[in-house]
Design a protein around this motif. Structure first.
Motif, short mmCIF file in Angstrom:
data_model
loop_
_atom_site.label_atom_id
_atom_site.label_comp_id
_atom_site.label_asym_id
_atom_site.label_seq_id
_atom_site.Cartn_x
_atom_site.Cartn_y
_atom_site.Cartn_z
N ASN A 333 0.84 -1.19 0.00
CA ASN A 333 0.00 0.00 0.00
C ASN A 333 0.88 1.25 0.00
N LYS A 334 0.24 2.39 0.24
CA LYS A 334 0.98 3.65 0.17
C LYS A 334 2.03 3.78 1.28
N GLU A 335 1.92 2.97 2.33
CA GLU A 335 2.91 3.00 3.41
C GLU A 335 4.08 2.06 3.16
N THR A 336 4.00 1.24 2.13
CA THR A 336 5.04 0.24 1.85
C THR A 336 6.23 0.89 1.16
N ARG A 337 7.42 0.43 1.51
CA ARG A 337 8.65 0.88 0.88
C ARG A 337 9.36 -0.33 0.29
N ILE A 338 9.69 -0.23 -1.00
CA ILE A 338 10.38 -1.31 -1.71
C ILE A 338 11.71 -0.78 -2.23
N ARG A 339 12.78 -1.48 -1.91
CA ARG A 339 14.11 -1.02 -2.29
C ARG A 339 14.90 -2.18 -2.88
N ALA A 340 15.65 -1.86 -3.92
CA ALA A 340 16.56 -2.85 -4.49
C ALA A 340 17.82 -2.91 -3.65
N VAL A 341 18.26 -4.13 -3.33
CA VAL A 341 19.41 -4.33 -2.45
C VAL A 341 20.57 -4.84 -3.28
N PRO A 357 5.39 -0.75 7.90
CA PRO A 357 5.32 -0.39 9.33
C PRO A 357 4.22 -1.18 10.04
N VAL A 358 4.58 -1.88 11.11
CA VAL A 358 3.64 -2.67 11.89
C VAL A 358 3.84 -2.31 13.36
N SER A 359 2.82 -1.73 13.97
CA SER A 359 2.86 -1.34 15.40
C SER A 359 4.04 -0.44 15.69
N GLY A 360 4.29 0.49 14.79
CA GLY A 360 5.36 1.44 15.01
C GLY A 360 6.74 0.92 14.67
N GLU A 361 6.84 -0.31 14.22
CA GLU A 361 8.14 -0.88 13.86
C GLU A 361 8.13 -1.28 12.40
N ALA A 362 9.30 -1.27 11.80
CA ALA A 362 9.45 -1.63 10.39
C ALA A 362 9.72 -3.12 10.27
N VAL A 363 8.82 -3.81 9.53
CA VAL A 363 8.97 -5.24 9.28
C VAL A 363 9.47 -5.40 7.84
N THR A 364 10.63 -6.07 7.70
CA THR A 364 11.29 -6.19 6.41
C THR A 364 11.24 -7.64 5.92
N GLN A 365 10.86 -7.80 4.68
CA GLN A 365 10.90 -9.10 4.00
C GLN A 365 11.87 -8.98 2.83
N LEU A 366 12.81 -9.91 2.73
CA LEU A 366 13.82 -9.87 1.69
C LEU A 366 13.54 -10.96 0.66
N PHE A 367 13.54 -10.56 -0.63
CA PHE A 367 13.29 -11.48 -1.72
C PHE A 367 14.43 -11.39 -2.73
N ALA A 368 14.57 -12.45 -3.52
CA ALA A 368 15.60 -12.49 -4.56
C ALA A 368 15.00 -13.10 -5.81
N THR A 369 15.32 -12.50 -6.96
CA THR A 369 14.87 -13.02 -8.26
C THR A 369 15.95 -13.89 -8.87
N ASP A 370 15.57 -14.59 -9.93
CA ASP A 370 16.51 -15.50 -10.58
C ASP A 370 17.47 -14.76 -11.51
N SER A 371 17.08 -13.57 -11.98
CA SER A 371 17.94 -12.84 -12.91
C SER A 371 17.72 -11.35 -12.73
N ARG A 372 18.59 -10.60 -13.38
CA ARG A 372 18.48 -9.14 -13.31
C ARG A 372 17.23 -8.65 -14.04
N ASP A 373 16.90 -9.29 -15.14
CA ASP A 373 15.71 -8.88 -15.90
C ASP A 373 14.44 -9.11 -15.07
N GLU A 374 14.41 -10.23 -14.33
CA GLU A 374 13.26 -10.47 -13.48
C GLU A 374 13.14 -9.41 -12.39
N LEU A 375 14.26 -8.99 -11.86
CA LEU A 375 14.23 -7.94 -10.84
C LEU A 375 13.66 -6.65 -11.39
N LEU A 376 14.05 -6.27 -12.61
CA LEU A 376 13.54 -5.05 -13.23
C LEU A 376 12.04 -5.15 -13.48
#
Length: 528
Positions: A333-341, A357-376
Protein backbone atom coordinates in the motif's frame (compact mmCIF):
# COMPACT_ATOMS: atom_id res chain seq x y z
CA UNK A 1 10.34 20.52 -27.23
CA UNK A 2 10.53 18.69 -30.52
CA UNK A 3 7.38 16.86 -31.66
CA UNK A 4 6.51 14.57 -34.50
CA UNK A 5 3.28 13.17 -35.85
CA UNK A 6 2.33 9.60 -35.04
CA UNK A 7 2.01 7.17 -37.92
CA UNK A 8 -1.59 6.56 -38.97
CA UNK A 9 -1.20 2.82 -39.56
CA UNK A 10 -1.77 1.95 -35.92
CA UNK A 11 -4.90 4.09 -35.73
CA UNK A 12 -6.63 2.42 -38.66
CA UNK A 13 -7.86 -0.52 -36.60
CA UNK A 14 -9.75 1.58 -33.98
CA UNK A 15 -11.21 3.74 -36.73
CA UNK A 16 -12.41 0.64 -38.57
CA UNK A 17 -14.04 -0.70 -35.40
CA UNK A 18 -15.85 2.59 -34.80
CA UNK A 19 -17.04 2.72 -38.40
CA UNK A 20 -18.42 -0.81 -38.05
CA UNK A 21 -20.33 0.29 -34.96
CA UNK A 22 -21.75 3.27 -36.84
CA UNK A 23 -22.87 1.05 -39.72
CA UNK A 24 -24.53 -1.35 -37.28
CA UNK A 25 -26.45 1.43 -35.54
CA UNK A 26 -27.58 2.83 -38.91
CA UNK A 27 -28.98 -0.58 -39.87
CA UNK A 28 -30.72 -0.78 -36.51
CA UNK A 29 -32.22 2.67 -37.03
CA UNK A 30 -33.55 1.70 -40.45
CA UNK A 31 -35.21 -1.38 -38.97
CA UNK A 32 -36.79 0.67 -36.17
CA UNK A 33 -38.14 3.20 -38.67
CA UNK A 34 -39.78 0.38 -40.64
CA UNK A 35 -41.27 -0.94 -37.42
CA UNK A 36 -42.68 2.49 -36.61
CA UNK A 37 -44.49 2.63 -39.92
CA UNK A 38 -46.51 -0.52 -39.13
CA UNK A 39 -46.82 -0.25 -35.34
CA UNK A 40 -50.28 0.56 -34.00
CA UNK A 41 -49.99 -0.51 -30.34
CA UNK A 42 -49.06 2.12 -27.80
CA UNK A 43 -46.52 -0.08 -26.02
CA UNK A 44 -44.72 -0.90 -29.26
CA UNK A 45 -44.49 2.75 -30.24
CA UNK A 46 -43.10 3.79 -26.85
CA UNK A 47 -40.43 1.09 -26.97
CA UNK A 48 -39.54 1.76 -30.63
CA UNK A 49 -39.19 5.51 -30.12
CA UNK A 50 -36.92 4.93 -27.12
CA UNK A 51 -34.73 2.55 -29.13
CA UNK A 52 -34.58 5.08 -31.96
CA UNK A 53 -33.35 7.77 -29.57
CA UNK A 54 -30.62 5.43 -28.27
CA UNK A 55 -29.48 4.58 -31.82
CA UNK A 56 -29.23 8.24 -32.78
CA UNK A 57 -27.32 9.10 -29.60
CA UNK A 58 -24.81 6.31 -30.27
CA UNK A 59 -24.32 7.35 -33.88
CA UNK A 60 -23.56 10.93 -32.84
CA UNK A 61 -21.18 9.74 -30.10
CA UNK A 62 -19.32 7.38 -32.46
CA UNK A 63 -18.94 10.07 -35.10
CA UNK A 64 -17.53 12.49 -32.53
CA UNK A 65 -15.06 9.83 -31.40
CA UNK A 66 -14.09 9.15 -35.01
CA UNK A 67 -13.38 12.83 -35.60
CA UNK A 68 -11.11 12.94 -32.55
CA UNK A 69 -9.13 9.97 -33.84
CA UNK A 70 -8.75 11.44 -37.29
CA UNK A 71 -7.28 14.67 -35.92
CA UNK A 72 -3.44 15.00 -35.98
CA UNK A 73 -1.92 13.42 -32.89
CA UNK A 74 1.51 14.41 -31.67
CA UNK A 75 3.77 12.60 -29.27
CA UNK A 76 6.84 13.59 -27.35
CA UNK A 77 10.10 12.12 -28.51
CA UNK A 78 11.93 13.01 -25.32
CA UNK A 79 11.57 11.62 -21.83
CA UNK A 80 9.10 13.57 -19.74
CA UNK A 81 10.98 13.39 -16.43
CA UNK A 82 14.51 13.98 -15.31
CA UNK A 83 15.20 10.41 -14.19
CA UNK A 84 14.41 8.97 -17.62
CA UNK A 85 11.06 7.34 -16.84
CA UNK A 86 8.08 7.69 -19.10
CA UNK A 87 4.69 9.07 -18.12
CA UNK A 88 2.63 6.43 -16.41
CA UNK A 89 -0.97 5.70 -17.29
CA UNK A 90 -3.23 4.35 -14.60
CA UNK A 91 -4.95 1.04 -15.20
CA UNK A 92 -8.54 1.00 -16.40
CA UNK A 93 -11.52 -0.19 -14.44
CA UNK A 94 -15.01 -1.58 -14.72
CA UNK A 95 -17.62 0.91 -13.57
CA UNK A 96 -21.11 -0.41 -12.84
CA UNK A 97 -24.24 1.56 -11.98
CA UNK A 98 -27.29 -0.30 -10.69
CA UNK A 99 -30.37 -0.24 -8.45
CA UNK A 100 -31.56 3.23 -9.39
CA UNK A 101 -34.33 4.70 -7.24
CA UNK A 102 -35.88 8.08 -8.07
CA UNK A 103 -38.45 9.13 -5.43
CA UNK A 104 -41.56 11.05 -6.47
CA UNK A 105 -43.25 13.83 -4.52
CA UNK A 106 -46.96 13.53 -5.27
CA UNK A 107 -49.51 15.65 -3.47
CA UNK A 108 -51.61 13.83 -0.91
CA UNK A 109 -54.79 14.36 -2.91
CA UNK A 110 -53.13 12.94 -6.02
CA UNK A 111 -51.58 9.84 -4.42
CA UNK A 112 -54.24 8.73 -1.92
CA UNK A 113 -57.45 10.00 -3.53
CA UNK A 114 -56.87 8.30 -6.84
CA UNK A 115 -60.47 7.42 -7.71
CA UNK A 116 -60.21 8.12 -11.38
CA UNK A 117 -57.62 6.70 -13.74
CA UNK A 118 -54.56 8.96 -13.56
CA UNK A 119 -52.18 9.89 -16.31
CA UNK A 120 -49.41 7.42 -17.06
CA UNK A 121 -45.83 8.24 -18.00
CA UNK A 122 -43.14 6.20 -19.72
CA UNK A 123 -39.72 6.78 -18.13
CA UNK A 124 -36.24 5.44 -18.92
CA UNK A 125 -32.61 6.36 -18.18
CA UNK A 126 -29.70 6.94 -20.53
CA UNK A 127 -26.08 6.50 -19.36
CA UNK A 128 -23.20 8.17 -21.22
CA UNK A 129 -19.46 7.74 -20.80
CA UNK A 130 -17.47 8.97 -23.76
CA UNK A 131 -18.60 7.03 -26.83
CA UNK A 132 -20.35 4.36 -24.75
CA UNK A 133 -24.10 4.80 -24.32
CA UNK A 134 -26.47 2.42 -22.52
CA UNK A 135 -30.15 2.58 -21.62
CA UNK A 136 -32.59 1.00 -19.19
CA UNK A 137 -35.96 -0.59 -19.70
CA UNK A 138 -39.07 1.58 -19.87
CA UNK A 139 -40.94 2.00 -16.59
CA UNK A 140 -44.62 2.95 -16.58
CA UNK A 141 -45.40 5.46 -13.82
CA UNK A 142 -48.67 6.87 -12.50
CA UNK A 143 -49.83 8.63 -9.32
CA UNK A 144 -49.89 5.36 -7.38
CA UNK A 145 -46.10 4.97 -7.72
CA UNK A 146 -43.97 6.28 -4.87
CA UNK A 147 -40.60 5.97 -6.63
CA UNK A 148 -39.23 5.06 -10.07
CA UNK A 149 -37.12 1.90 -9.93
CA UNK A 150 -34.67 0.50 -12.50
CA UNK A 151 -33.07 -2.87 -11.77
CA UNK A 152 -30.67 -2.77 -14.72
CA UNK A 153 -26.93 -3.27 -14.17
CA UNK A 154 -24.93 -1.12 -16.62
CA UNK A 155 -21.18 -1.81 -16.89
CA UNK A 156 -18.54 0.35 -18.57
CA UNK A 157 -15.42 -1.74 -19.20
CA UNK A 158 -12.86 0.94 -20.15
CA UNK A 159 -13.17 3.61 -17.45
CA UNK A 160 -10.24 5.80 -16.41
CA UNK A 161 -9.77 7.43 -12.98
CA UNK A 162 -11.20 10.71 -14.32
CA UNK A 163 -14.34 9.01 -15.67
CA UNK A 164 -17.71 10.75 -15.69
CA UNK A 165 -21.00 8.91 -16.06
CA UNK A 166 -23.80 11.21 -17.19
CA UNK A 167 -27.23 9.96 -16.15
CA UNK A 168 -30.20 11.33 -18.12
CA UNK A 169 -33.83 10.65 -17.18
CA UNK A 170 -36.39 10.89 -20.01
CA UNK A 171 -40.16 10.84 -19.61
CA UNK A 172 -43.19 10.85 -21.89
CA UNK A 173 -46.92 11.18 -21.17
CA UNK A 174 -48.72 8.18 -22.68
CA UNK A 175 -52.31 9.46 -22.51
CA UNK A 176 -52.22 11.40 -25.76
CA UNK A 177 -53.12 9.77 -29.07
CA UNK A 178 -50.19 8.05 -30.73
CA UNK A 179 -49.62 8.19 -34.46
CA UNK A 180 -46.71 8.74 -36.81
CA UNK A 181 -47.14 11.87 -38.90
CA UNK A 182 -44.38 11.91 -41.47
CA UNK A 183 -41.50 9.62 -42.19
CA UNK A 184 -38.76 11.01 -44.46
CA UNK A 185 -40.01 9.33 -47.65
CA UNK A 186 -43.62 10.36 -47.09
CA UNK A 187 -42.52 13.90 -46.29
CA UNK A 188 -40.42 14.02 -49.45
CA UNK A 189 -43.42 12.90 -51.50
CA UNK A 190 -45.60 15.63 -50.03
CA UNK A 191 -42.90 18.26 -50.54
CA UNK A 192 -42.55 17.17 -54.15
CA UNK A 193 -46.24 17.90 -54.81
CA UNK A 194 -46.38 21.10 -52.75
CA UNK A 195 -43.19 22.70 -54.10
CA UNK A 196 -42.11 23.18 -57.64
CA UNK A 197 -41.36 20.05 -59.62
CA UNK A 198 -37.60 20.69 -59.92
CA UNK A 199 -37.18 21.58 -56.25
CA UNK A 200 -39.22 18.57 -55.17
CA UNK A 201 -37.11 16.18 -57.25
CA UNK A 202 -33.88 17.59 -55.80
CA UNK A 203 -35.19 17.26 -52.26
CA UNK A 204 -36.35 13.69 -52.83
CA UNK A 205 -32.96 12.75 -54.32
CA UNK A 206 -31.18 14.28 -51.33
CA UNK A 207 -33.33 12.28 -48.94
CA UNK A 208 -32.72 9.04 -50.82
CA UNK A 209 -28.94 9.65 -50.81
CA UNK A 210 -28.76 9.03 -47.05
CA UNK A 211 -28.43 12.72 -46.17
CA UNK A 212 -31.57 12.81 -44.08
CA UNK A 213 -29.82 14.13 -41.00
CA UNK A 214 -28.79 17.35 -42.72
CA UNK A 215 -32.37 18.16 -43.79
CA UNK A 216 -34.64 16.55 -41.20
CA UNK A 217 -34.46 15.77 -37.49
CA UNK A 218 -33.18 12.30 -36.68
CA UNK A 219 -36.29 11.30 -34.74
CA UNK A 220 -39.64 11.12 -36.52
CA UNK A 221 -42.44 13.27 -35.10
CA UNK A 222 -44.74 11.00 -33.11
CA UNK A 223 -47.40 12.80 -31.12
CA UNK A 224 -47.91 11.23 -27.70
CA UNK A 225 -44.60 9.35 -27.87
CA UNK A 226 -42.08 12.16 -27.60
CA UNK A 227 -39.56 11.67 -24.80
CA UNK A 228 -38.15 14.77 -23.14
CA UNK A 229 -35.26 15.23 -20.73
CA UNK A 230 -36.70 15.29 -17.23
CA UNK A 231 -33.53 15.36 -15.09
CA UNK A 232 -29.82 14.63 -15.27
CA UNK A 233 -26.69 14.31 -13.14
CA UNK A 234 -23.00 13.41 -13.51
CA UNK A 235 -21.20 10.85 -11.35
CA UNK A 236 -17.43 10.50 -10.99
CA UNK A 237 -14.81 8.71 -8.94
CA UNK A 238 -15.79 10.49 -5.74
CA UNK A 239 -19.31 9.03 -6.09
CA UNK A 240 -18.09 5.42 -6.30
CA UNK A 241 -18.76 3.37 -3.19
CA UNK A 242 -19.67 -0.22 -2.40
CA UNK A 243 -23.07 0.82 -1.03
CA UNK A 244 -26.13 2.88 -1.92
CA UNK A 245 -25.69 6.62 -2.04
CA UNK A 246 -27.94 9.58 -2.73
CA UNK A 247 -27.02 12.00 -5.51
CA UNK A 248 -28.55 15.32 -6.50
CA UNK A 249 -30.49 15.64 -9.75
CA UNK A 250 -30.76 18.70 -11.95
CA UNK A 251 -34.44 18.94 -12.93
CA UNK A 252 -35.44 20.39 -16.29
CA UNK A 253 -38.89 21.59 -17.29
CA UNK A 254 -41.73 22.70 -15.03
CA UNK A 255 -45.25 21.71 -14.03
CA UNK A 256 -46.67 23.03 -17.28
CA UNK A 257 -44.65 20.52 -19.33
CA UNK A 258 -46.53 17.44 -20.53
CA UNK A 259 -43.67 15.18 -19.47
CA UNK A 260 -43.41 16.69 -15.98
CA UNK A 261 -43.12 14.41 -12.94
CA UNK A 262 -42.80 15.72 -9.35
CA UNK A 263 -39.27 14.67 -8.40
CA UNK A 264 -37.65 15.24 -5.04
CA UNK A 265 -34.46 16.23 -6.81
CA UNK A 266 -32.47 13.21 -5.61
CA UNK A 267 -31.49 9.83 -7.02
CA UNK A 268 -30.30 6.80 -5.07
CA UNK A 269 -28.07 4.27 -6.84
CA UNK A 270 -25.06 2.01 -6.41
CA UNK A 271 -21.96 3.10 -8.33
CA UNK A 272 -19.08 0.61 -8.19
CA UNK A 273 -15.56 1.03 -9.59
CA UNK A 274 -13.42 -2.09 -9.94
CA UNK A 275 -9.85 -1.21 -11.06
CA UNK A 276 -7.86 -3.85 -12.90
CA UNK A 277 -5.14 -3.76 -10.24
CA UNK A 278 -7.72 -5.01 -7.73
CA UNK A 279 -9.33 -7.65 -9.92
CA UNK A 280 -6.40 -9.09 -11.94
CA UNK A 281 -2.86 -10.32 -11.34
CA UNK A 282 -0.51 -7.44 -12.10
CA UNK A 283 2.62 -9.60 -11.75
CA UNK A 284 3.27 -13.25 -10.97
CA UNK A 285 6.35 -15.47 -10.79
CA UNK A 286 8.74 -17.40 -8.55
CA UNK A 287 10.74 -15.53 -5.92
CA UNK A 288 13.19 -16.70 -3.27
CA UNK A 289 12.37 -15.48 0.24
CA UNK A 290 15.01 -15.18 2.93
CA UNK A 291 14.31 -16.79 6.29
CA UNK A 292 16.29 -16.36 9.50
CA UNK A 293 16.38 -19.35 11.84
CA UNK A 294 18.40 -18.17 14.77
CA UNK A 295 21.71 -17.08 13.30
CA UNK A 296 21.27 -19.25 10.21
CA UNK A 297 20.00 -17.92 6.87
CA UNK A 298 17.92 -20.04 4.53
CA UNK A 299 15.94 -19.41 1.37
CA UNK A 300 12.61 -20.87 0.29
CA UNK A 301 11.13 -20.69 -3.17
CA UNK A 302 7.62 -19.26 -3.43
CA UNK A 303 5.23 -18.46 -6.25
CA UNK A 304 4.25 -14.81 -5.66
CA UNK A 305 1.28 -12.87 -7.09
CA UNK A 306 0.85 -9.09 -6.93
CA UNK A 307 -2.83 -8.29 -6.82
CA UNK A 308 -5.25 -6.05 -4.98
CA UNK A 309 -2.68 -4.29 -2.80
CA UNK A 310 -1.16 -7.56 -1.59
CA UNK A 311 1.75 -9.84 -2.42
CA UNK A 312 0.40 -13.37 -1.95
CA UNK A 313 2.98 -16.15 -1.77
CA UNK A 314 2.30 -19.84 -2.47
CA UNK A 315 4.51 -22.89 -2.80
CA UNK A 316 3.17 -23.64 -6.29
CA UNK A 317 0.66 -22.23 -8.79
CA UNK A 318 -1.52 -25.30 -8.22
CA UNK A 319 -2.37 -23.99 -4.76
CA UNK A 320 -4.06 -20.98 -6.39
CA UNK A 321 -6.17 -23.23 -8.60
CA UNK A 322 -7.12 -25.28 -5.54
CA UNK A 323 -8.13 -22.02 -3.78
CA UNK A 324 -5.83 -22.61 -0.83
CA UNK A 325 -4.83 -19.87 1.57
CA UNK A 326 -1.47 -18.27 0.72
CA UNK A 327 1.54 -19.27 2.79
CA UNK A 328 2.58 -15.64 3.19
CA UNK A 329 0.67 -12.40 2.56
CA UNK A 330 2.43 -9.02 2.48
CA UNK A 331 0.57 -5.71 2.21
CA UNK A 332 1.51 -3.43 -0.68
CA UNK A 333 0.00 0.00 0.00
CA UNK A 334 0.98 3.65 0.17
CA UNK A 335 2.91 3.00 3.41
CA UNK A 336 5.04 0.24 1.85
CA UNK A 337 8.65 0.88 0.88
CA UNK A 338 10.38 -1.31 -1.71
CA UNK A 339 14.11 -1.02 -2.29
CA UNK A 340 16.56 -2.85 -4.49
CA UNK A 341 19.41 -4.33 -2.45
CA UNK A 342 22.89 -4.51 -4.04
CA UNK A 343 25.34 -6.60 -2.05
CA UNK A 344 28.54 -8.37 -2.92
CA UNK A 345 28.72 -8.88 -6.68
CA UNK A 346 29.95 -12.44 -6.19
CA UNK A 347 26.81 -13.36 -4.30
CA UNK A 348 23.15 -12.53 -4.84
CA UNK A 349 22.68 -9.17 -6.53
CA UNK A 350 19.03 -9.50 -7.56
CA UNK A 351 17.55 -8.81 -4.13
CA UNK A 352 14.84 -6.38 -3.08
CA UNK A 353 13.27 -5.67 0.29
CA UNK A 354 9.65 -4.96 1.19
CA UNK A 355 9.28 -2.80 4.30
CA UNK A 356 5.93 -2.28 6.07
CA UNK A 357 5.32 -0.39 9.33
CA UNK A 358 3.64 -2.67 11.89
CA UNK A 359 2.86 -1.34 15.40
CA UNK A 360 5.36 1.44 15.01
CA UNK A 361 8.14 -0.88 13.86
CA UNK A 362 9.45 -1.63 10.39
CA UNK A 363 8.97 -5.24 9.28
CA UNK A 364 11.29 -6.19 6.41
CA UNK A 365 10.90 -9.10 4.00
CA UNK A 366 13.82 -9.87 1.69
CA UNK A 367 13.29 -11.48 -1.72
CA UNK A 368 15.60 -12.49 -4.56
CA UNK A 369 14.87 -13.02 -8.26
CA UNK A 370 16.51 -15.50 -10.58
CA UNK A 371 17.94 -12.84 -12.91
CA UNK A 372 18.48 -9.14 -13.31
CA UNK A 373 15.71 -8.88 -15.90
CA UNK A 374 13.26 -10.47 -13.48
CA UNK A 375 14.23 -7.94 -10.84
CA UNK A 376 13.54 -5.05 -13.23
CA UNK A 377 10.13 -6.50 -14.13
CA UNK A 378 9.14 -6.85 -10.50
CA UNK A 379 10.31 -3.33 -9.64
CA UNK A 380 8.38 -1.88 -12.58
CA UNK A 381 5.27 -3.80 -11.50
CA UNK A 382 5.56 -2.38 -7.98
CA UNK A 383 5.94 1.23 -9.22
CA UNK A 384 2.97 0.83 -11.56
CA UNK A 385 0.92 -0.69 -8.76
CA UNK A 386 1.71 2.22 -6.47
CA UNK A 387 0.65 4.65 -9.19
CA UNK A 388 -2.64 2.80 -9.77
CA UNK A 389 -3.40 2.87 -6.05
CA UNK A 390 -2.75 6.61 -5.91
CA UNK A 391 -5.04 7.34 -8.88
CA UNK A 392 -7.99 5.12 -7.93
CA UNK A 393 -7.78 6.19 -4.28
CA UNK A 394 -10.51 4.71 -2.07
CA UNK A 395 -11.52 2.21 -4.76
CA UNK A 396 -8.34 0.27 -3.98
CA UNK A 397 -8.95 -0.08 -0.25
CA UNK A 398 -11.18 -3.09 -0.83
CA UNK A 399 -12.43 -4.89 -3.94
CA UNK A 400 -15.93 -3.69 -4.80
CA UNK A 401 -18.22 -6.40 -6.12
CA UNK A 402 -20.34 -6.08 -9.24
CA UNK A 403 -23.56 -8.04 -8.93
CA UNK A 404 -25.02 -9.24 -12.21
CA UNK A 405 -28.76 -9.78 -12.47
CA UNK A 406 -29.65 -13.43 -13.08
CA UNK A 407 -31.94 -14.52 -14.52
CA UNK A 408 -32.86 -11.59 -16.69
CA UNK A 409 -36.22 -10.01 -16.05
CA UNK A 410 -38.91 -10.37 -18.77
CA UNK A 411 -39.67 -7.39 -21.00
CA UNK A 412 -41.60 -4.52 -19.51
CA UNK A 413 -44.92 -5.03 -21.28
CA UNK A 414 -45.07 -8.75 -20.41
CA UNK A 415 -45.02 -8.06 -16.69
CA UNK A 416 -47.74 -6.78 -14.44
CA UNK A 417 -48.44 -3.08 -14.20
CA UNK A 418 -46.04 -1.26 -11.88
CA UNK A 419 -47.54 -0.34 -8.51
CA UNK A 420 -46.38 0.98 -5.19
CA UNK A 421 -44.16 -1.19 -3.05
CA UNK A 422 -46.83 -1.10 -0.34
CA UNK A 423 -49.42 -2.59 -2.70
CA UNK A 424 -47.09 -5.51 -3.50
CA UNK A 425 -46.79 -6.56 0.15
CA UNK A 426 -49.05 -9.52 1.02
CA UNK A 427 -48.68 -10.94 4.52
CA UNK A 428 -51.69 -13.30 4.42
CA UNK A 429 -51.52 -14.58 0.88
CA UNK A 430 -54.33 -16.95 -0.25
CA UNK A 431 -51.91 -18.58 -2.64
CA UNK A 432 -49.79 -19.74 0.25
CA UNK A 433 -52.84 -21.19 2.07
CA UNK A 434 -53.90 -23.15 -1.01
CA UNK A 435 -50.40 -24.51 -1.40
CA UNK A 436 -50.33 -25.69 2.22
CA UNK A 437 -53.77 -27.30 1.91
CA UNK A 438 -52.66 -29.16 -1.20
CA UNK A 439 -49.63 -30.52 0.66
CA UNK A 440 -51.80 -31.74 3.56
CA UNK A 441 -54.27 -33.45 1.22
CA UNK A 442 -51.45 -35.20 -0.59
CA UNK A 443 -50.01 -36.45 2.73
CA UNK A 444 -53.44 -37.81 3.76
CA UNK A 445 -53.86 -39.68 0.47
CA UNK A 446 -50.37 -41.15 0.62
CA UNK A 447 -50.74 -42.35 4.24
CA UNK A 448 -54.40 -43.46 4.02
CA UNK A 449 -55.40 -41.08 6.80
CA UNK A 450 -52.58 -42.08 9.15
CA UNK A 451 -50.96 -38.67 8.64
CA UNK A 452 -53.65 -37.03 10.80
CA UNK A 453 -53.40 -39.70 13.55
CA UNK A 454 -49.64 -39.49 13.73
CA UNK A 455 -49.34 -43.23 13.00
CA UNK A 456 -46.52 -44.58 10.95
CA UNK A 457 -46.07 -47.84 9.18
CA UNK A 458 -43.79 -50.38 10.73
CA UNK A 459 -40.28 -50.00 9.56
CA UNK A 460 -38.25 -52.81 8.08
CA UNK A 461 -36.18 -53.10 11.27
CA UNK A 462 -39.30 -53.71 13.41
CA UNK A 463 -40.42 -56.49 11.04
CA UNK A 464 -37.06 -58.22 11.35
CA UNK A 465 -37.14 -57.88 15.13
CA UNK A 466 -40.56 -59.57 15.28
CA UNK A 467 -39.06 -62.76 13.84
CA UNK A 468 -37.21 -63.33 17.11
CA UNK A 469 -39.83 -62.28 19.66
CA UNK A 470 -42.21 -65.17 18.89
CA UNK A 471 -45.05 -63.06 17.54
CA UNK A 472 -44.67 -64.27 13.93
CA UNK A 473 -44.44 -67.78 12.51
CA UNK A 474 -41.47 -68.60 10.31
CA UNK A 475 -40.97 -71.53 7.94
CA UNK A 476 -37.39 -72.37 7.00
CA UNK A 477 -36.86 -74.41 3.87
CA UNK A 478 -33.67 -75.73 2.42
CA UNK A 479 -32.86 -74.54 -1.10
CA UNK A 480 -31.86 -77.33 -3.44
CA UNK A 481 -28.96 -77.10 -5.86
CA UNK A 482 -30.14 -76.40 -9.39
CA UNK A 483 -28.30 -79.44 -10.70
CA UNK A 484 -29.94 -81.91 -8.31
CA UNK A 485 -32.62 -84.34 -9.40
CA UNK A 486 -35.14 -82.93 -6.99
CA UNK A 487 -35.16 -79.73 -9.01
CA UNK A 488 -37.59 -81.34 -11.41
CA UNK A 489 -40.08 -81.86 -8.61
CA UNK A 490 -40.43 -78.13 -7.90
CA UNK A 491 -44.02 -76.93 -7.80
CA UNK A 492 -45.53 -75.09 -10.72
CA UNK A 493 -47.29 -71.75 -10.63
CA UNK A 494 -50.67 -73.52 -10.36
CA UNK A 495 -49.72 -75.27 -7.10
CA UNK A 496 -48.07 -72.27 -5.48
CA UNK A 497 -50.48 -72.18 -2.51
CA UNK A 498 -50.14 -75.97 -1.75
CA UNK A 499 -47.68 -77.46 0.72
CA UNK A 500 -44.81 -79.54 -0.68
CA UNK A 501 -43.52 -82.60 1.12
CA UNK A 502 -39.85 -82.67 1.92
CA UNK A 503 -37.69 -85.10 -0.08
CA UNK A 504 -36.61 -88.34 1.67
CA UNK A 505 -33.20 -88.31 3.35
CA UNK A 506 -30.23 -89.99 1.70
CA UNK A 507 -29.81 -93.71 2.34
CA UNK A 508 -26.40 -93.32 3.94
CA UNK A 509 -27.69 -90.84 6.60
CA UNK A 510 -30.05 -91.26 9.52
CA UNK A 511 -33.41 -89.39 9.54
CA UNK A 512 -33.55 -85.88 10.98
CA UNK A 513 -34.11 -85.67 14.71
CA UNK A 514 -35.14 -82.51 16.56
CA UNK A 515 -32.98 -83.61 19.50
CA UNK A 516 -29.87 -83.85 17.36
CA UNK A 517 -27.35 -81.06 17.68
CA UNK A 518 -27.23 -78.78 14.69
CA UNK A 519 -24.23 -76.91 13.50
CA UNK A 520 -25.21 -73.23 13.69
CA UNK A 521 -22.93 -72.21 10.87
CA UNK A 522 -24.33 -74.86 8.50
CA UNK A 523 -27.86 -73.92 9.48
CA UNK A 524 -27.16 -70.26 8.69
CA UNK A 525 -25.87 -71.18 5.24
CA UNK A 526 -28.93 -73.29 4.51
CA UNK A 527 -31.29 -70.57 5.67
CA UNK A 528 -29.53 -68.15 3.38
Amino acid sequence: MRRQRLPSAGAQEPERNIQEKIDFEIRMREGICKLLQVSTQKDQLLQAVKNLMVCNARIRAYRTELQHQEEPVFCRTEWSSENGTKDRVACKAKVAISDIRIPLMWKGSDHFSNKEKSQRYAVFCLFRMGAEIFDTEVAIVDKAITDICFENVTIFDEARPDFQVKVEVYSCCTEESLYVTNTPKKLAKKLKTSLSKATGKKLKAALEEDSIESLLPADPVIYGAKYSLLAHTTLGLESAEDSFRTHSLTITGNEESTFWLPLYGNMCCRLVAQPSCMARDMMAGFLNQQQMIGSLTSWRRLYCVLRGGKLCCYYSPEEIEAKLEPTLTISINKETRIRAVDKDSKRRTNNFSVINPVSGEAVTQLFATDSRDELLKWMEAFWQHFYDLSQWKHCCEELMKIEIMSPRKPPLFLTKEATSVYHDMSIDSPVKREGLAAVIQRKIRESDGEFLLGQQKESASSLWASLFDGSHEMVVQKNMHPGSKSDTASPTNDSRGKKRRAPPPPSNKSPYSAKAQVNTEQLGKENW
